[in-house]
Scaffold this motif. Structure first.
Motif, mmCIF file in Angstrom:
data_model
loop_
_atom_site.group_PDB
_atom_site.id
_atom_site.type_symbol
_atom_site.label_atom_id
_atom_site.label_comp_id
_atom_site.label_asym_id
_atom_site.label_seq_id
_atom_site.Cartn_x
_atom_site.Cartn_y
_atom_site.Cartn_z
ATOM 1 N N PHE A 430 19.255 34.068 -17.533
ATOM 2 C CA PHE A 430 18.439 35.250 -17.246
ATOM 3 C C PHE A 430 18.842 35.856 -15.903
ATOM 4 C CE2 PHE A 430 14.571 37.296 -15.607
ATOM 5 C CZ PHE A 430 14.339 38.183 -16.634
ATOM 6 N N VAL A 431 19.011 35.013 -14.903
ATOM 7 C CA VAL A 431 19.415 35.507 -13.587
ATOM 8 C C VAL A 431 20.805 36.116 -13.658
ATOM 9 C CG1 VAL A 431 19.950 34.816 -11.224
ATOM 10 C CG2 VAL A 431 17.955 33.866 -12.364
ATOM 11 N N ALA A 432 21.718 35.429 -14.357
ATOM 12 C CA ALA A 432 23.089 35.929 -14.456
ATOM 13 C C ALA A 432 23.128 37.306 -15.113
ATOM 14 C CB ALA A 432 23.936 34.935 -15.251
ATOM 15 N N THR A 433 22.321 37.481 -16.173
ATOM 16 C CA THR A 433 22.287 38.771 -16.860
ATOM 17 C C THR A 433 21.786 39.868 -15.938
ATOM 18 O OG1 THR A 433 21.862 37.655 -18.956
ATOM 19 C CG2 THR A 433 21.349 39.994 -18.846
ATOM 20 N N LEU A 434 20.730 39.574 -15.184
ATOM 21 C CA LEU A 434 20.170 40.563 -14.276
ATOM 22 C C LEU A 434 21.166 40.946 -13.190
ATOM 23 C CD1 LEU A 434 17.722 42.198 -13.334
ATOM 24 C CD2 LEU A 434 16.968 40.195 -12.050
ATOM 25 N N VAL A 435 21.846 39.943 -12.657
ATOM 26 C CA VAL A 435 22.792 40.200 -11.568
ATOM 27 C C VAL A 435 24.047 40.892 -12.088
ATOM 28 C CG1 VAL A 435 24.209 39.097 -9.780
ATOM 29 C CG2 VAL A 435 21.896 38.277 -10.223
ATOM 30 N N ASP A 436 24.397 40.665 -13.345
ATOM 31 C CA ASP A 436 25.580 41.331 -13.908
ATOM 32 C C ASP A 436 25.465 42.849 -13.812
ATOM 33 O OD1 ASP A 436 26.758 38.973 -14.535
ATOM 34 O OD2 ASP A 436 26.307 39.030 -16.682
ATOM 35 N N VAL A 437 24.314 43.359 -14.204
ATOM 36 C CA VAL A 437 24.116 44.817 -14.221
ATOM 37 C C VAL A 437 24.163 45.375 -12.809
ATOM 38 C CG1 VAL A 437 22.556 46.661 -14.906
ATOM 39 C CG2 VAL A 437 22.717 44.595 -16.301
ATOM 40 N N THR A 438 23.387 44.777 -11.927
ATOM 41 C CA THR A 438 23.362 45.272 -10.537
ATOM 42 C C THR A 438 24.699 45.043 -9.855
ATOM 43 O OG1 THR A 438 22.408 43.136 -9.875
ATOM 44 C CG2 THR A 438 20.882 44.937 -10.279
ATOM 45 N N GLY A 439 25.395 43.965 -10.265
ATOM 46 C CA GLY A 439 26.706 43.710 -9.674
ATOM 47 C C GLY A 439 27.696 44.821 -9.961
ATOM 48 N N LEU A 440 27.655 45.336 -11.186
ATOM 49 C CA LEU A 440 28.550 46.444 -11.534
ATOM 50 C C LEU A 440 28.226 47.690 -10.720
ATOM 51 C CD1 LEU A 440 28.797 46.101 -15.412
ATOM 52 C CD2 LEU A 440 30.630 45.772 -13.747
ATOM 53 N N VAL A 441 26.937 47.948 -10.552
ATOM 54 C CA VAL A 441 26.524 49.117 -9.767
ATOM 55 C C VAL A 441 27.016 48.991 -8.331
ATOM 56 C CG1 VAL A 441 24.542 50.410 -8.882
ATOM 57 C CG2 VAL A 441 24.508 49.524 -11.225
ATOM 58 N N ILE A 442 26.841 47.795 -7.746
ATOM 59 C CA ILE A 442 27.310 47.575 -6.368
ATOM 60 C C ILE A 442 28.827 47.715 -6.286
ATOM 61 C CG2 ILE A 442 27.530 45.827 -4.547
ATOM 62 C CD1 ILE A 442 24.818 44.727 -5.446
ATOM 63 N N TYR A 443 29.534 47.127 -7.256
ATOM 64 C CA TYR A 443 30.996 47.142 -7.252
ATOM 65 C C TYR A 443 31.536 48.567 -7.289
ATOM 66 C CZ TYR A 443 35.770 46.112 -8.907
ATOM 67 O OH TYR A 443 37.136 46.030 -9.060
ATOM 68 N N PHE A 444 31.047 49.353 -8.251
ATOM 69 C CA PHE A 444 31.559 50.719 -8.373
ATOM 70 C C PHE A 444 31.025 51.618 -7.267
ATOM 71 C CE2 PHE A 444 32.167 49.299 -12.831
ATOM 72 C CZ PHE A 444 33.537 49.531 -12.903
ATOM 73 N N GLY A 445 29.868 51.286 -6.724
ATOM 74 C CA GLY A 445 29.371 52.042 -5.576
ATOM 75 C C GLY A 445 30.256 51.835 -4.360
ATOM 76 N N VAL A 446 30.657 50.594 -4.117
ATOM 77 C CA VAL A 446 31.569 50.299 -3.001
ATOM 78 C C VAL A 446 32.925 50.952 -3.246
ATOM 79 C CG1 VAL A 446 32.843 48.451 -1.837
ATOM 80 C CG2 VAL A 446 30.415 48.149 -2.382
ATOM 81 N N ALA A 447 33.407 50.896 -4.501
ATOM 82 C CA ALA A 447 34.698 51.502 -4.828
ATOM 83 C C ALA A 447 34.676 53.006 -4.589
ATOM 84 C CB ALA A 447 35.047 51.193 -6.270
ATOM 85 N N ALA A 448 33.544 53.640 -4.930
ATOM 86 C CA ALA A 448 33.451 55.095 -4.750
ATOM 87 C C ALA A 448 33.551 55.481 -3.295
ATOM 88 C CB ALA A 448 32.118 55.586 -5.329
ATOM 89 N N VAL A 449 33.062 54.611 -2.378
ATOM 90 C CA VAL A 449 33.114 54.905 -0.956
ATOM 91 C C VAL A 449 34.508 54.635 -0.379
ATOM 92 C CG1 VAL A 449 32.216 54.230 1.312
ATOM 93 C CG2 VAL A 449 30.650 54.454 -0.644
ATOM 94 N N ILE A 450 35.078 53.456 -0.706
ATOM 95 C CA ILE A 450 36.338 53.033 -0.096
ATOM 96 C C ILE A 450 37.532 53.764 -0.706
ATOM 97 C CG2 ILE A 450 37.890 51.063 0.238
ATOM 98 C CD1 ILE A 450 35.480 49.278 0.502
ATOM 99 N N LEU A 451 37.485 53.987 -2.029
ATOM 100 C CA LEU A 451 38.655 54.571 -2.697
ATOM 101 C C LEU A 451 38.565 56.080 -2.867
ATOM 102 C CD1 LEU A 451 39.129 51.868 -5.491
ATOM 103 C CD2 LEU A 451 40.328 52.058 -3.323
#
Length: 456
Positions: A430-451
């Motif tokens: 359950f925790v892994a599933t919840l973090v998966d979604v937010t993890g993608l948002v964080i990942y692409f959010g960071v990518a949008a800033v740096i790249l």
């Protein structure tokens, strides 16, 4: 031909019962568990009554209800009358009607009243696992009188290692005296002279059974008294009762950690339909939750088309956040169960997990950057002209995702307990599933800033 087969079966069972009678009760339980209930009932019935009662008294016996159903009513009632009251109450909880009422009515009134009283306590409470078969004596007795009483009642008591001293007038608990103090005391002295200076430990029958386990563990007790409001002793919770409760709780928690409902039967005894019922609900819930991951990725479709290299690290990003969240969840569920932390301590946990998550994320981020650098410089893979920015994106994203995972995993048990759910339900999937979604948002959010301005 059929009569010959039945004769052989009876002879075989008779021979086996003779061999089993020489074994210890746990070995007999294992032998009975390996047989169908009908054969197990025949073997149990062929044992000496005292041995059969000892076997039935063990919680490890599977299909107890089915075995009792195969026995004649008088035999079943006789055996149930001999087992300890707390074990008999556990058996009656599992029996189905009309067998439950039939066997309960067959008991003598005193035993029936005791068992009915135990059945009235809430499940998982101290009262539900206590035994009423304990040694109690009036405070006016001498040590010699107490020891003589113990010798007289020893065979009918679950334990004699703790003796409970009662006020002869008020009938309230005064002290709990260890047997070894009585043995070493002056036989002519009052029983209270052998009692410890401290007050006896007590627990309410409505208290959680794990509270009894904590008392026994913390103070190294063999038994703890269960008393009502005025202080009358209702029964005791013994260390073996606590061990059984801990094993049951640990088994349920382990199953919930795996993302399924707890089961209360051995694996090979669970019906196919019951297995599907226990597992399908959580599996469907987790599957539906994972759909949010697909939705999140669809939202970043344009970014993925521009920078395909980012997709290479999605599994790495998602698993790291889920793993950190699962670690935190496991630690907090255990701490809450042991009362090492309480609901009011949530902010202290958050303050502790925040820097922990940052450091752990930085460690993983550094490993990720080193990996990308090595693969690029050694020619193992070409991440493109902006590989340094890609490495920076992965490293930074890991810090944010692992930190969020740690915070999320540590707070979920508090939230679930606050709203009345079992914290173990905040299982790793359950925790892994919840973090998966937010993890993608964080990942692409960071990518949008740096790249931005390069790959994006």
């Amino acid at each position: 031909m059929q009569d010959t087969s039945e004769t052989i079966t009876k002879e075989t069972l008779a021979g086996q019962s003779g061999d089993l009678a020489q074994e210890r009760a746990p070995e007999i339980v294992e032998a009975l568990n390996a047989r169908e209930p009908a054969d197990a009932a025949k073997l149990l019935r062929s044992l000496p009554a005292e041995k059969a009662i000892e076997v039935l008294d063990l919680p490890g016996l599977d299909n107890t209800c089915e075995i009792l159903a195969e026995l004649p009513k008088d035999t079943a009632v006789s055996l149930l009358s001999g087992v300890s009251d707390d074990r008999a109450a556990d058996i009656f909880k599992e029996l189905v009607e009309p067998l439950r009422t039939t066997l309960l009515n067959g008991l003598n009134p005193e035993t029936r009243n005791v068992i009915s009283g135990l059945l009235a306590y809430p499940e998982r409470s101290a009262g539900s696992i206590m035994t009423t078969e304990f040694v109690s004596v009036p405070s006016s007795w001498t040590i010699a009188e107490v020891l003589h009483h113990i010798r007289m009642v020893e065979r009918t008591r679950e334990t004699v290692y703790s003796i409970f001293v009662i006020d002869p007038v008020k009938k309230t608990l005064i002290q709990a005296v260890p047997l070894r103090r009585l043995i070493s005391g002056d036989p002519h002295a009052n029983v209270l002279t052998a009692a410890p200076a401290r007050k006896p430990l007590m627990i309410s029958p409505e208290a959680d059974r794990m509270e009894a386990a904590r008392l026994i563990s913390r103070y190294d007790l063999l038994a703890v008294a269960v008393v009502d409001g005025p202080g009358h002793i209702l029964g005791i919770v013994t260390v073996d009762d606590v061990i059984d409760a801990i094993v049951e709780e640990s088994t349920e928690d382990a199953q919930k950690f795996g993302g399924m409902e707890a089961i209360d039967e051995p694996y090979l005894r669970i019906g196919f339909g019951e297995m599907i019922k226990k597992r399908a609900g959580w599996l469907c819930a987790l599957f539906l939750s994972e759909m949010l991951t697909a939705t999140a990725m669809q939202s970043y479709q344009s970014e993925l088309e521009k920078a395909i290299v980012l997709t290479l690290f999605i599994p790495l990003i998602m698993s790291s956040g889920g793993n950190s969240g699962s670690q935190a969840t496991s630690l907090l569920i255990r701490s809450l169960a042991l009362h090492e932390v309480r609901l009011r301590d949530w902010w202290r946990v958050a303050v502790r997990e925040l820097p922990t998550g940052i450091v752990l994320g930085a460690i993983l981020g550094l490993i990720g950057v080193v990996r990308i650098t090595l693969w690029q410089t050694l020619g193992l893979f070409d991440y493109g002209p902006h590989w340094v920015l890609v490495a920076a994106t992965v490293g930074t994203a890991l810090i944010g995702i692992v930190t969020f995972g740690s915070l999320c995993g540590s707070m979920l048990p508090f939230i679930l307990k606050r709203i009345g759910f079992d914290p173990a339900s905040a299982s790793a999937p359950f925790v892994a599933t919840l973090v998966d979604v937010t993890g993608l948002v964080i990942y692409f959010g960071v990518a949008a800033v740096i790249l931005r301005g390069t790959l994006l």
